[in-house]
Design a protein around this motif. Structure first.
Motif, mmCIF file in Angstrom:
data_model
loop_
_atom_site.group_PDB
_atom_site.id
_atom_site.type_symbol
_atom_site.label_atom_id
_atom_site.label_comp_id
_atom_site.label_asym_id
_atom_site.label_seq_id
_atom_site.Cartn_x
_atom_site.Cartn_y
_atom_site.Cartn_z
ATOM 1 N N ASN A 5 38.972 62.121 -127.048
ATOM 2 C CA ASN A 5 39.035 60.874 -127.317
ATOM 3 C C ASN A 5 38.536 60.203 -128.396
ATOM 4 O O ASN A 5 37.457 59.949 -128.812
ATOM 5 C CB ASN A 5 38.006 59.992 -126.019
ATOM 6 N N PRO A 6 39.530 59.797 -129.480
ATOM 7 C CA PRO A 6 39.288 59.495 -130.582
ATOM 8 C C PRO A 6 38.726 58.054 -130.838
ATOM 9 O O PRO A 6 38.179 57.383 -131.824
ATOM 10 C CB PRO A 6 40.813 59.292 -131.366
ATOM 11 N N PHE A 7 38.792 57.452 -129.710
ATOM 12 C CA PHE A 7 38.381 56.047 -129.520
ATOM 13 C C PHE A 7 36.851 55.860 -128.987
ATOM 14 O O PHE A 7 36.576 54.613 -128.633
ATOM 15 C CB PHE A 7 39.431 55.119 -128.791
ATOM 16 N N GLN A 8 36.324 56.954 -128.609
ATOM 17 C CA GLN A 8 34.834 56.782 -128.010
ATOM 18 C C GLN A 8 34.096 56.527 -128.961
ATOM 19 O O GLN A 8 34.084 56.640 -130.204
ATOM 20 C CB GLN A 8 34.579 58.369 -127.512
ATOM 21 N N MET A 9 32.959 55.698 -128.550
ATOM 22 C CA MET A 9 31.888 55.068 -129.380
ATOM 23 C C MET A 9 30.688 55.301 -128.991
ATOM 24 O O MET A 9 30.451 55.660 -127.846
ATOM 25 C CB MET A 9 32.074 53.443 -129.443
ATOM 26 N N GLN A 10 29.898 55.642 -130.002
ATOM 27 C CA GLN A 10 28.559 55.855 -129.818
ATOM 28 C C GLN A 10 27.614 54.828 -130.129
ATOM 29 O O GLN A 10 27.434 54.303 -131.484
ATOM 30 C CB GLN A 10 28.065 57.166 -130.592
ATOM 31 N N PRO A 11 26.989 54.076 -129.274
ATOM 32 C CA PRO A 11 26.214 53.088 -129.664
ATOM 33 C C PRO A 11 24.861 53.455 -130.384
ATOM 34 O O PRO A 11 24.512 54.271 -130.263
ATOM 35 C CB PRO A 11 25.531 52.377 -128.369
ATOM 36 N N LEU A 12 24.797 52.646 -131.603
ATOM 37 C CA LEU A 12 23.560 52.805 -132.644
ATOM 38 C C LEU A 12 22.751 51.768 -132.561
ATOM 39 O O LEU A 12 23.147 50.501 -133.019
ATOM 40 C CB LEU A 12 24.026 53.327 -133.797
ATOM 41 N N SER A 13 21.308 51.746 -132.218
ATOM 42 C CA SER A 13 20.574 50.659 -132.178
ATOM 43 C C SER A 13 20.209 50.328 -133.569
ATOM 44 O O SER A 13 19.924 51.106 -134.635
ATOM 45 C CB SER A 13 19.240 51.026 -131.412
ATOM 46 N N LEU A 14 20.194 49.126 -134.156
ATOM 47 C CA LEU A 14 20.078 48.607 -135.309
ATOM 48 C C LEU A 14 18.560 48.210 -135.754
ATOM 49 O O LEU A 14 17.919 48.263 -136.817
ATOM 50 C CB LEU A 14 20.842 47.253 -135.677
ATOM 51 N N HIS A 15 17.853 47.756 -134.638
ATOM 52 C CA HIS A 15 16.649 47.541 -134.754
ATOM 53 C C HIS A 15 15.447 48.327 -133.774
ATOM 54 O O HIS A 15 16.137 48.730 -132.731
ATOM 55 C CB HIS A 15 16.388 46.027 -134.489
ATOM 56 N N SER A 16 14.319 48.187 -133.920
ATOM 57 C CA SER A 16 13.339 48.732 -133.048
ATOM 58 C C SER A 16 13.386 48.124 -131.810
ATOM 59 O O SER A 16 13.549 47.021 -131.709
ATOM 60 C CB SER A 16 12.065 48.793 -133.760
ATOM 61 N N GLN A 17 13.249 48.922 -130.530
ATOM 62 C CA GLN A 17 13.347 48.324 -129.295
ATOM 63 C C GLN A 17 11.995 47.542 -129.024
ATOM 64 O O GLN A 17 11.856 46.677 -128.237
ATOM 65 C CB GLN A 17 13.722 49.309 -128.150
ATOM 66 N N LYS A 18 10.940 47.817 -129.702
ATOM 67 C CA LYS A 18 9.452 47.334 -129.357
ATOM 68 C C LYS A 18 9.220 46.516 -130.577
ATOM 69 O O LYS A 18 9.133 46.813 -131.699
ATOM 70 C CB LYS A 18 8.631 48.218 -129.195
ATOM 71 N N VAL A 19 8.706 45.110 -130.308
ATOM 72 C CA VAL A 19 8.641 44.176 -131.479
ATOM 73 C C VAL A 19 7.371 43.448 -130.885
ATOM 74 O O VAL A 19 7.499 42.803 -129.841
ATOM 75 C CB VAL A 19 9.465 43.166 -131.783
ATOM 76 N N THR A 20 6.492 43.276 -131.473
ATOM 77 C CA THR A 20 5.233 42.446 -131.208
ATOM 78 C C THR A 20 4.969 41.377 -132.305
ATOM 79 O O THR A 20 5.196 41.409 -133.454
ATOM 80 C CB THR A 20 3.946 43.372 -131.080
ATOM 81 N N VAL A 21 4.989 40.184 -131.345
ATOM 82 C CA VAL A 21 4.947 38.963 -132.442
ATOM 83 C C VAL A 21 3.751 37.913 -131.905
ATOM 84 O O VAL A 21 3.637 37.892 -130.643
ATOM 85 C CB VAL A 21 6.144 37.885 -132.593
ATOM 86 N N TRP A 22 2.929 37.619 -132.628
ATOM 87 C CA TRP A 22 1.976 36.507 -132.314
ATOM 88 C C TRP A 22 1.812 35.436 -132.994
ATOM 89 O O TRP A 22 2.189 35.353 -134.354
ATOM 90 C CB TRP A 22 0.552 37.467 -132.231
#
Length: 83
Positions: A5-22
């Motif tokens: 499937n030449p149109f298959q996409m692999q998702p790639l996260s650009l940012h960390s899924q864990k962020v702590t802000v205070w």
């Protein structure tokens, strides 16, 4: 896979899924961190944040005695040193 499937996409996260802000918000001012720090928040680090950043900032503004803390019961918030 591309052959199948030449149109298959692999998702790639650009940012960390864990962020702590205070920040601390009052009617008169906002207290925030002195700079970004990448770490996992635990009871010891949270206590350090309170003692070394937040409480001195409230003392500086003369309102530490009239401040009410609202926390959500996360493990860091109910650690023995924090209480």
């Amino acid at each position: 896979m591309a052959r199948e499937n030449p149109f298959q996409m692999q998702p790639l996260s650009l940012h960390s899924q864990k962020v702590t802000v205070w920040c601390g918000v009052t009617a008169a001012f906002i207290v925030g961190p002195s700079g970004p720090v990448a770490c996992t928040v635990n009871g010891t680090r949270y206590e350090s944040l309170l003692r070394n950043q937040l409480i001195p900032a409230l003392h500086k503004r003369g309102c530490v005695d009239s401040t009410m803390f609202m926390q959500d019961g996360a493990p860091q918030h109910i650690a023995t040193p924090v209480k």
